[in-house]
Design a protein around this motif. Structure first.
Motif, PDB file in Angstrom:
ATOM      1  N   ARG A 131       0.941  -1.022  -0.166  1.00  0.00           N
ATOM      2  CA  ARG A 131       0.172  -0.218  -0.080  1.00  0.00           C
ATOM      3  C   ARG A 131       1.003   1.430  -0.317  1.00  0.00           C
ATOM      4  O   ARG A 131       1.940   1.203   0.820  1.00  0.00           O
ATOM      5  CB  ARG A 131      -0.762   0.263   1.149  1.00  0.00           C
ATOM      6  N   TYR A 175     -12.609 -14.065 -16.820  1.00  0.00           N
ATOM      7  CA  TYR A 175     -13.698 -13.369 -15.493  1.00  0.00           C
ATOM      8  C   TYR A 175     -15.100 -13.361 -16.758  1.00  0.00           C
ATOM      9  O   TYR A 175     -14.880 -12.206 -17.879  1.00  0.00           O
ATOM     10  CB  TYR A 175     -13.649 -12.308 -15.314  1.00  0.00           C
ATOM     11  N   GLY A 204     -25.355  -6.713  -2.133  1.00  0.00           N
ATOM     12  CA  GLY A 204     -26.426  -8.062  -2.703  1.00  0.00           C
ATOM     13  C   GLY A 204     -27.902  -7.509  -2.042  1.00  0.00           C
ATOM     14  O   GLY A 204     -28.814  -6.149  -2.150  1.00  0.00           O
ATOM     15  N   SER A 205     -28.362  -7.538  -0.996  1.00  0.00           N
ATOM     16  CA  SER A 205     -29.396  -7.510  -0.469  1.00  0.00           C
ATOM     17  C   SER A 205     -29.500  -6.381   1.072  1.00  0.00           C
ATOM     18  O   SER A 205     -28.500  -7.193   1.726  1.00  0.00           O
ATOM     19  CB  SER A 205     -30.050  -8.558   0.246  1.00  0.00           C
ATOM     20  N   MET A 221     -27.403 -12.608  -9.620  1.00  0.00           N
ATOM     21  CA  MET A 221     -25.581 -12.392  -9.351  1.00  0.00           C
ATOM     22  C   MET A 221     -25.189 -11.214  -8.154  1.00  0.00           C
ATOM     23  O   MET A 221     -25.978 -10.301  -8.593  1.00  0.00           O
ATOM     24  CB  MET A 221     -24.623 -12.423 -11.121  1.00  0.00           C
ATOM     25  N   ALA A 222     -24.294 -12.173  -7.505  1.00  0.00           N
ATOM     26  CA  ALA A 222     -23.637 -11.019  -6.373  1.00  0.00           C
ATOM     27  C   ALA A 222     -22.748 -10.486  -7.333  1.00  0.00           C
ATOM     28  O   ALA A 222     -22.019 -10.611  -7.740  1.00  0.00           O
ATOM     29  CB  ALA A 222     -23.290 -12.075  -5.352  1.00  0.00           C
ATOM     30  N   LYS A 223     -22.792  -9.087  -6.520  1.00  0.00           N
ATOM     31  CA  LYS A 223     -22.575  -7.924  -6.793  1.00  0.00           C
ATOM     32  C   LYS A 223     -21.352  -7.915  -5.914  1.00  0.00           C
ATOM     33  O   LYS A 223     -21.102  -7.677  -4.804  1.00  0.00           O
ATOM     34  CB  LYS A 223     -23.426  -6.784  -6.493  1.00  0.00           C
ATOM     35  N   TYR A 224     -20.030  -7.208  -6.766  1.00  0.00           N
ATOM     36  CA  TYR A 224     -18.948  -6.732  -5.729  1.00  0.00           C
ATOM     37  C   TYR A 224     -19.208  -4.987  -5.513  1.00  0.00           C
ATOM     38  O   TYR A 224     -19.346  -4.576  -6.401  1.00  0.00           O
ATOM     39  CB  TYR A 224     -17.603  -6.835  -6.774  1.00  0.00           C
ATOM     40  N   ASN A 231     -17.141  -3.579  -3.119  1.00  0.00           N
ATOM     41  CA  ASN A 231     -15.772  -2.731  -2.403  1.00  0.00           C
ATOM     42  C   ASN A 231     -14.722  -3.338  -2.877  1.00  0.00           C
ATOM     43  O   ASN A 231     -14.871  -3.957  -3.790  1.00  0.00           O
ATOM     44  CB  ASN A 231     -15.677  -4.249  -0.730  1.00  0.00           C
ATOM     45  N   SER A 286     -11.257  -5.340  -2.722  1.00  0.00           N
ATOM     46  CA  SER A 286     -11.131  -6.564  -2.306  1.00  0.00           C
ATOM     47  C   SER A 286     -11.527  -6.887  -3.686  1.00  0.00           C
ATOM     48  O   SER A 286     -11.017  -7.975  -4.712  1.00  0.00           O
ATOM     49  CB  SER A 286     -12.612  -7.838  -1.820  1.00  0.00           C
ATOM     50  N   VAL A 321      -8.928  -9.562  -6.026  1.00  0.00           N
ATOM     51  CA  VAL A 321      -9.758 -10.851  -6.312  1.00  0.00           C
ATOM     52  C   VAL A 321      -9.190 -10.644  -8.126  1.00  0.00           C
ATOM     53  O   VAL A 321      -8.332 -11.575  -8.825  1.00  0.00           O
ATOM     54  CB  VAL A 321     -10.839 -10.320  -6.741  1.00  0.00           C
ATOM     55  N   ALA A 355     -21.485 -22.959 -10.724  1.00  0.00           N
ATOM     56  CA  ALA A 355     -20.397 -22.265  -9.819  1.00  0.00           C
ATOM     57  C   ALA A 355     -18.991 -22.603  -9.356  1.00  0.00           C
ATOM     58  O   ALA A 355     -18.234 -21.695 -10.051  1.00  0.00           O
ATOM     59  CB  ALA A 355     -20.590 -21.541  -8.612  1.00  0.00           C
ATOM     60  N   LEU A 410     -16.146 -21.433 -11.857  1.00  0.00           N
ATOM     61  CA  LEU A 410     -14.452 -21.609 -11.564  1.00  0.00           C
ATOM     62  C   LEU A 410     -13.309 -22.238 -11.840  1.00  0.00           C
ATOM     63  O   LEU A 410     -12.184 -20.924 -11.249  1.00  0.00           O
ATOM     64  CB  LEU A 410     -14.808 -21.854  -9.291  1.00  0.00           C
ATOM     65  N   ARG A 452     -12.320 -20.201 -14.592  1.00  0.00           N
ATOM     66  CA  ARG A 452     -11.575 -19.226 -14.690  1.00  0.00           C
ATOM     67  C   ARG A 452     -10.663 -19.439 -13.883  1.00  0.00           C
ATOM     68  O   ARG A 452      -9.787 -18.330 -14.499  1.00  0.00           O
ATOM     69  CB  ARG A 452     -12.436 -18.478 -13.562  1.00  0.00           C
ATOM     70  N   PRO A 493     -23.130 -11.345   0.654  1.00  0.00           N
ATOM     71  CA  PRO A 493     -23.984 -10.493   1.461  1.00  0.00           C
ATOM     72  C   PRO A 493     -25.662 -11.696   1.868  1.00  0.00           C
ATOM     73  O   PRO A 493     -26.045 -11.594   1.160  1.00  0.00           O
ATOM     74  CB  PRO A 493     -24.618  -9.065   1.355  1.00  0.00           C
ATOM     75  N   ASP A 494     -25.999 -11.524   3.207  1.00  0.00           N
ATOM     76  CA  ASP A 494     -27.032 -12.715   3.628  1.00  0.00           C
ATOM     77  C   ASP A 494     -28.071 -11.968   3.115  1.00  0.00           C
ATOM     78  O   ASP A 494     -28.110 -10.050   3.305  1.00  0.00           O
ATOM     79  CB  ASP A 494     -27.345 -12.680   5.277  1.00  0.00           C
ATOM     80  N   GLU A 495     -28.893 -12.512   2.487  1.00  0.00           N
ATOM     81  CA  GLU A 495     -30.405 -11.997   2.301  1.00  0.00           C
ATOM     82  C   GLU A 495     -31.357 -12.200   3.388  1.00  0.00           C
ATOM     83  O   GLU A 495     -31.245 -13.505   4.109  1.00  0.00           O
ATOM     84  CB  GLU A 495     -30.864 -13.608   1.271  1.00  0.00           C
ATOM     85  N   SER A 518     -25.661 -18.173  -6.314  1.00  0.00           N
ATOM     86  CA  SER A 518     -24.906 -17.283  -7.613  1.00  0.00           C
ATOM     87  C   SER A 518     -23.689 -17.684  -7.931  1.00  0.00           C
ATOM     88  O   SER A 518     -23.203 -18.313  -6.298  1.00  0.00           O
ATOM     89  CB  SER A 518     -25.295 -16.024  -7.714  1.00  0.00           C
ATOM     90  N   THR A 519     -22.919 -18.094  -8.947  1.00  0.00           N
ATOM     91  CA  THR A 519     -21.525 -17.498  -8.630  1.00  0.00           C
ATOM     92  C   THR A 519     -21.188 -17.628  -7.975  1.00  0.00           C
ATOM     93  O   THR A 519     -19.776 -16.991  -7.938  1.00  0.00           O
ATOM     94  CB  THR A 519     -21.650 -17.719 -10.160  1.00  0.00           C
ATOM     95  N   VAL A 521     -20.478 -18.551  -4.749  1.00  0.00           N
ATOM     96  CA  VAL A 521     -19.355 -19.590  -4.796  1.00  0.00           C
ATOM     97  C   VAL A 521     -18.115 -19.483  -4.466  1.00  0.00           C
ATOM     98  O   VAL A 521     -17.496 -19.414  -3.969  1.00  0.00           O
ATOM     99  CB  VAL A 521     -19.227 -20.987  -5.658  1.00  0.00           C
ATOM    100  N   ARG A 527     -17.337 -16.387  -3.892  1.00  0.00           N
ATOM    101  CA  ARG A 527     -16.454 -15.665  -2.714  1.00  0.00           C
ATOM    102  C   ARG A 527     -15.459 -16.994  -1.443  1.00  0.00           C
ATOM    103  O   ARG A 527     -15.228 -16.490  -0.769  1.00  0.00           O
ATOM    104  CB  ARG A 527     -17.932 -14.555  -2.194  1.00  0.00           C
TER     105      ARG A 527
END
Lengths: 452, 816
Positions: free
Chosen positions: A3, A143, A153-154, A181-184, A186, A189, A193, A244, A248, A251, B164-166, B181-182, B185, B187
């Motif tokens: 850093r 990716y 996400g939620s 689809m889960a979001k990034y 941060n 991180s 990734v 998934a 992975l 990828r 994040p948790d739902e 979702s992908t 997995v 994460r």
């Protein structure tokens, strides 16, 4: 990860020179896709919540001579690089008789890139266009696509008291009808990734690859053994797990074989909402530049959310806003509210203009810029926040798509030729992807006038 | 439901006939004739989706929607009739004619009597229901990793990212809401790799000792003249550059560099002895003593940027006693470091002499401090590293078995152990890796395996309803009560089957509830139930409430956690949460509330507030804050919070076209009460606001940060009085407290919330009769949370499971 207290811009400006192919060190610097004749096309879907102010958005004139409106004005310096598209309706996102109440934002957001009609009691949207594109060309990069956003996400509390599944509100990108689809969210991180594993030697990478494949093999067998002893629904869940894991593995293989892209030292992320938002955009551009992915979605916060706190990073008459966007967006003609919404929308457009700046600043090595090679779709789930309806959506299509897109004009559509899904067919076409019928209305014909 | 004398207890057919013949004709009038359809026709914002024109279908729909469920849509028949139709509907229009009202009320009485008073509907065995695979919530994931590996991922610099948790039905662990979702997995894969790497390669505390006898010769030899190297050239600080011979470095402590894997606080302990000397300076051609008996100064360098200097006093011209020095370096960054020990003030030259000397015989480096390591208990990791080099197959098998059994909360099969061994250990050995690398890979795979990520309960073909196995029950119990994996005692009771017996299950529950890990009931369940997690990220307008900072957020949360903890720990009636005579404050929070300062500084102490409007949920600033707008209070949100969290009667969302703004310019001259009256103008708004607003108005004496006030946000004198829809007069929030304590809905709501948390199920799918039975057991006892935990855990719905029924989840999967 090292850093350094460095200005992020400095780091990013230095990138062009630090891309290297480790196995051909004498050829450095090189773009990752240097073997190809031309840079690849990129596709970005950029979302802002709660609509725009239609009166301050839609230009009065059509055609190349149109005058920028108050909300489009922040894009002035890019005027020749985008087209304003007005009049399009996302009909499947409109509330229908018999729909459960209170779900407008849920329906519109989940329909934003799926064009499906969303119901409360059957959890089902559809595969979103970015994922259709990813199916077609995603395998070319490490990716398949990047799914980004500035709120996780939620969000806790969103669904309290609302009986609509949170997932509808939090996601525009859907892998299939029932899998958002889960979001990034941060940037730090995300940086790790995307670029964390690129510093190893070729031998180490080979070793890592073979070990990682064994791990995934073992896990796959675990899933299969477990799955055989579960009910239909649980098997359905675990099928996704296997999918998934397979992705992975693809990828890992692609990452391992991909030419390396050294993004430089990890930037100083700063703190606060604005810094994080900007950092996410930096990462997005960096990912495109390094050809880590060619397809991305980006969600600015989310719509219909009263619980995200005030938009305190936006100022109005020199004061930080003390209200959340969604409640404001139902302005009922209140001039004070309208002025505050305009401040938010202008901020959104400033940020978007900054994104285009960044994309323009990336020299792709053949005289073109990243923006020239990109298709950037900008819109919101609703046309005008006050009326909660996905009609006359505020749309900007930016970038050249490698000469495929019409630029520098205002195109206005009206019924019956104002089908929002058709625009997406045109964009997919420009990106070079053909698909079967899309959305609830099974659209097959690209919107005319969008491509050259 | 005051006058239900003479209610009839009917079976389903009887109820249906009553509904069809007496009630439906009243409700199902055409639009415009005063029936339900006037407001709730299909296509309107408040349509009642269970309502049909055909009475049989309407009854069927209401019936299957869950009879007792007043919280979740579609609203149950009982809720519609008993809660809405009779006392509240139709709002803003002409009331039901008295005779019609009596017909509906009488049917509602029969319905309630049939179900609650003499429940013929509850005479069969309860349906334990099917629980889909439950994924560990983020909190459970971290607790499980912490338990198995001592890995503390909550450290700010752990940078572990899980999807994040739902959140569904108020909780983060409801199985059907857990999408996969992908991205999820991915994460998990990233987390597995990071945890395996951190625990095995980063977390082992550094403890390096070096013998250094051979070094003392260096310390006082003259050596060649030197300058630079980052050392001050002016060691005596006189402003002139030193000209004498200058020897400063002793040694590198290792052949090469010390690899610091984890940043933090490190200690260098050195045994040294000093040799004092006079300082002599050349004056007029002669060396004159300018300072007597100067001790040597020892400088210790940790890497290129950190150093400290200490005096090592000795005797004059003689080495003194051996002394031990511990030098602490805060914030040593990760990376390779050179550790050096040197003598800074020795000089020997023609102009000046200071013949101090230093001997070092050994030193060691320890760190980082235990509380700074990602693994708080290295011994837990060490037990997986029992095989020196992996050459002993039996030892390898045992190590793999250990990892899998601990992480998976069950005994791994021989096949699984063998597969992990051949696929993973052998791969690493073949490519030249070490045993530790091999175990790291096993750890990574085990963490990514569904056996870790999910709480697995297998289907049992042929027996649709079965008792859980010991291990399944142990896992359910421990995630319920402790928020983490079972301990050895629990696993032992699972293994020998005693957990399956009523009496020993009861005893085990007592042990678990008394255990310190039961704090999860407060920290996880309690915080989620009451929505306290929102406090962590609460943002109010910085302009209006500049005093809201992280310290105040934390204080408000601590007060509520202390309250919960106290009521739960002491086994008190849960209704005590609503109103207590004491509360918990530190000096800062006491000042904030205007209470006497307890003088405890940062520490929270219990204070008597019997004569103050403090103590209990509705008098806690944390609740006031999470139910306020950014710049002012919101009676509506406060009322909604009570309905949603304490009574499980969440109001519907406002219609899409509703104008929820009470700060419109045209309302500028109105008081808050008058503004809220706007809610009553539109009947579509009134039905919910008639409940929410009075509850919230009663709390108007509390501002958005919970401070007592007499003037509201609109500059008017606070008037907390109002009237509930059923006519109950409310003078202030104390009346609401009294009213809440008598509400059967509170008992039902707490039962339902905790059962949802315990079972990870959509509350609509939990057997209503079983829930009522649990509630009855609980309310007949001491009404403590512990008793409710026990009542749920002892119930068949918790101890049994049913296989998935055909088509049970079609609405979620979009199938068949």
């Amino acid at each position: 990860m090292k850093r350094f207290e460095m200005n992020r811009r400095t780091v990013l400006r230095g990138l062009g020179a630090s891309l290297a192919l480790p196995f051909l060190p004498s050829l450095a610097p090189q773009k990752a896709w240097a073997q190809a004749a031309t840079p690849p096309k990129r596709l970005l879907y950029y979302y802002v919540p709660n609509g725009m102010l239609r009166d301050k958005w839609t230009p009065a004139e059509t055609g190349p001579g149109y005058a920028l409106t108050e909300l489009l004005e922040p894009l002035a310096r890019h005027k020749q690089d985008f087209t304003v598209v007005s009049g399009l309706d996302n009909a499947p996102g409109i509330r229908r008789d018999g729909d459960a109440g209170g779900g407008a934002h849920f329906q519109q957001t989940a329909s934003f890139l799926t064009f499906e009609h969303i119901e409360r009691d059957v959890f089902r949207a559809g595969k979103s266009v970015d994922q259709i594109a990813a199916d077609a060309v995603g395998d070319a990069t490490a990716y398949r696509s990047l799914v980004l956003g500035t709120s996780g996400g939620s969000s806790t509390g969103v669904c309290a008291g609302q009986d609509w599944p949170c997932a509808y509100l939090a996601h525009i990108s859907w892998a299939d009808a029932t899998t958002p689809m889960a979001k990034y969210g941060n940037p730090a991180s995300l940086f790790d990734v995307l670029f964390g594993a690129t510093n190893a030697s070729a031998e180490d990478r080979a070793k890592r690859l073979s070990r990682k494949q064994k791990v995934l093999d073992v896990v796959r067998t675990d899933v299969a053994q477990l799955s055989s002893r579960l009910g239909t629904y649980d098997r359905h869940k675990l099928d996704r797990y296997v999918t998934a894991v397979n992705e992975l593995e693809d990828r890992v293989i692609r990452l391992s074989n991909a030419p390396m892209c050294d993004p430089g030292d990890e930037p100083n992320w700063g703190s606060g909402y604005i810094a994080r938002h900007e950092a996410m955009l930096d990462m997005l551009v960096l990912a495109f530049e390094c050809d880590v992915t060619r397809i991305a979605t980006f969600m600015t916060e989310q719509g219909g959310n009263n619980n995200l706190g005030p938009y305190s990073w936006v100022t109005h008459q020199g004061q930080a806003l003390t209200e959340a966007f969604h409640p404001l967006s139902h302005h009922s003609g209140d001039p004070d509210k309208i002025a505050k919404i305009a401040a938010i929308c202008r901020w959104e457009m400033d940020v978007f203009a900054g994104l285009l700046d960044r994309m323009k600043a990336v020299d792709e090595g053949d005289g073109t810029t990243l923006l020239d090679n990109s298709i950037v779709f900008f819109s919101s789930e609703a046309g005008e926040g006050n009326d909660h309806s996905p009609t006359d959506l505020p749309i900007v299509v930016a970038g050249g798509g490698q000469g495929t897109l019409v630029k520098g004009t205002h195109l206005a559509y009206s019924a019956p030729n104002n089908i929002y899904a058709d625009l997406h067919l045109a964009l997919l076409g420009a990106f070079g992807v053909s698909t079967g019928p899309i959305g609830d209305e099974q659209r097959t014909t690209p919107l005319p006038g969008i491509t050259v | 439901m005051a006058e239900c004398d003479g209610a009839a207890v009917l079976d389903r057919a009887g109820l249906e006939a009553r509904y069809r013949d007496d009630v439906h004709p009243l409700l199902a009038r055409p639009i415009g004739e005063g029936g339900c359809a006037d407001c709730h026709a299909p296509g309107t914002s408040h349509d009642l989706i269970v309502w049909r024109e055909d009475p049989t279908r309407t009854f069927e729909a209401m019936w299957s929607a869950g009879l007792l469920d007043t919280a979740a849509p579609p609203k149950s028949m009982l809720a519609v009739l008993a809660v809405d139709a009779v006392p509240r509907m139709p709002l803003g229009r002409e009331a039901w004619p008295e005779d019609e009202r009596a017909v509906i009320a009488s049917f509602a009485c029969d319905l309630e009597a049939s179900m609650l008073v003499a429940p013929p509907l509850c005479d069969g065995p309860p349906d334990p229901g099917h629980v889909p695979l439950r994924r560990l919530s983020s909190a459970q994931y971290l607790a499980t990793v912490a338990d198995a590996l001592g890995y503390d991922a909550t450290r700010p610099d752990a940078e572990l990212v899980l999807a994040p948790d739902e959140i569904a039905f108020g909780f983060d662990s409801v199985a059907v809401a857990q999408r996969l979702s992908t991205g999820h997995v991915e994460r998990y894969a990233e987390a597995a790799e990071k945890i395996a790497n951190d625990t095995l390669f980063v977390a082992e505390p550094l403890g390096l000792a070096f013998e250094a006898e051979s070094l003392d010769a260096w310390l006082y030899s003259g050596g060649p003249p030197r300058t630079g190297h980052g050392w001050p050239a002016d060691t005596d600080g006189d402003g002139a550059a030193d000209v004498y011979h200058f020897q400063r470095i002793i040694s590198y402590v290792t052949p090469g560099l010390v690899e610091v894997k984890y940043p933090g606080r490190y200690e260098v302990t050195i045994r040294a002895q000093g040799y004092n000397a006079d300082q002599r300076v050349l004056q007029d051609g002669e060396l004159v003593v300018t300072e007597e008996d100067v001790p040597p100064e020892m400088r210790v360098d940790f890497g290129s940027s950190l150093f400290q200097v200490v005096e090592v006093p000795g005797e004059f011209h003689e080495f003194g006693a051996w002394q031990e020095f511990t030098i602490v370096f805060e914030d040593v960054p990760a990376g390779p470091h050179e550790i050096r020990v040197g003598l800074t003030n020795m000089g020997y030259g023609p102009n000046r002499q200071r013949d101090v000397r230093l001997r070092v015989d050994h030193f060691r480096i320890d760190g980082p401090a235990a509380d700074q390591l990602p693994v708080t208990d290295w011994a837990r990791v060490e037990r997986y590293l029992v095989c020196a080099d992996g050459s002993d197959p039996a030892c390898n098998t045992l190590a793999v078995e250990n990892v899998l059994a601990t992480l998976w909360r069950r005994v791994p099969t021989t096949e699984e152990v063998a597969r992990y061994e051949t696929q993973l250990l052998d791969t690493v050995f073949d490519d030249g890796g070490t045993f530790r690398e091999a175990i790291a890979l096993v750890l990574e795979a085990a963490l990514l395996s569904p056996s870790f990520v999910y709480r697995v309960e297998l289907e049992s073909p042929g027996a649709p309803v079965r008792a859980l196995t010991g291990h399944e029950l142990a896992t359910r119990l421990s995630y319920f009560v402790w928020g983490g994996p079972p301990d050895a005692t629990l696993l032992a009771k699972a293994a020998d089957g005693s957990l399956l017996e009523d009496e020993s299950l009861g005893l085990e529950l007592d042990r678990m509830i008394a255990h310190e890990r039961a704090a999860a009931l407060v920290d996880d369940f309690g915080a989620q139930w009451l929505g306290l997690k929102r406090l962590d990220t609460l943002m109010l307008s910085a302009e209006v409430f500049p005093e809201l900072d992280d310290a105040l957020r934390a204080d408000l949360a601590t007060e509520l956690r202390s309250l919960l903890d106290d009521v739960v720990r002491d086994g008190r009636d849960l209704r005590d949460l609503l109103d207590t005579d004491t509360t918990w404050v530190n000096d800062r929070l006491a000042a904030h509330y205007g209470l006497p300062i307890p003088g405890s500084g940062e520490a929270f102490v219990e204070v008597d507030v019997a004569d103050q409007p403090r103590g209990g949920l509705l008098e806690s600033g944390g609740i006031h804050a999470i139910t306020s707008h950014p710049d002012r209070t919101s009676p509506t949100l406060r009322g909604r919070w009570i309905l949603e969290n304490l009574l499980c009667q969440p109001p519907a969302e406002p219609p899409a076209d509703a104008d929820t703004n009470i700060q419109r310019p045209d309302l500028a001259d109105l008081t808050l009460r008058e503004r809220l009256e706007q809610h009553r103008v539109d009947p579509a708004c009134a039905s919910c606001h008639a409940m929410m607003d009075p509850l919230g108005m009663s709390m108007e004496h509390f501002d958005a940060l919970g401070r007592w006030r007499t003037t509201d946000d609109f500059g008017d004198t606070v008037d907390p009085s109002s009237e509930m829809p059923d006519g109950t007069a409310v003078r202030g929030h104390e009346d609401v407290l009294t009213w809440l304590k008598t509400q059967p809905a509170f008992d039902r709501c707490v039962t339902k919330k905790l059962a949802t948390y315990a079972l990870g199920r959509d509350p609509r799918t939990i057997d209503a009769c079983a829930l009522d039975a649990i509630r009855d057991t609980w309310t007949q006892g001491d009404r403590s949370l512990a008793s409710l935990v026990k009542a749920i855990a002892m119930s068949p719905v918790f101890r049994e499971r049913r296989d998935e029924a055909m088509g049970e989840y079609d609405h979620l999967t979009g199938g068949p």
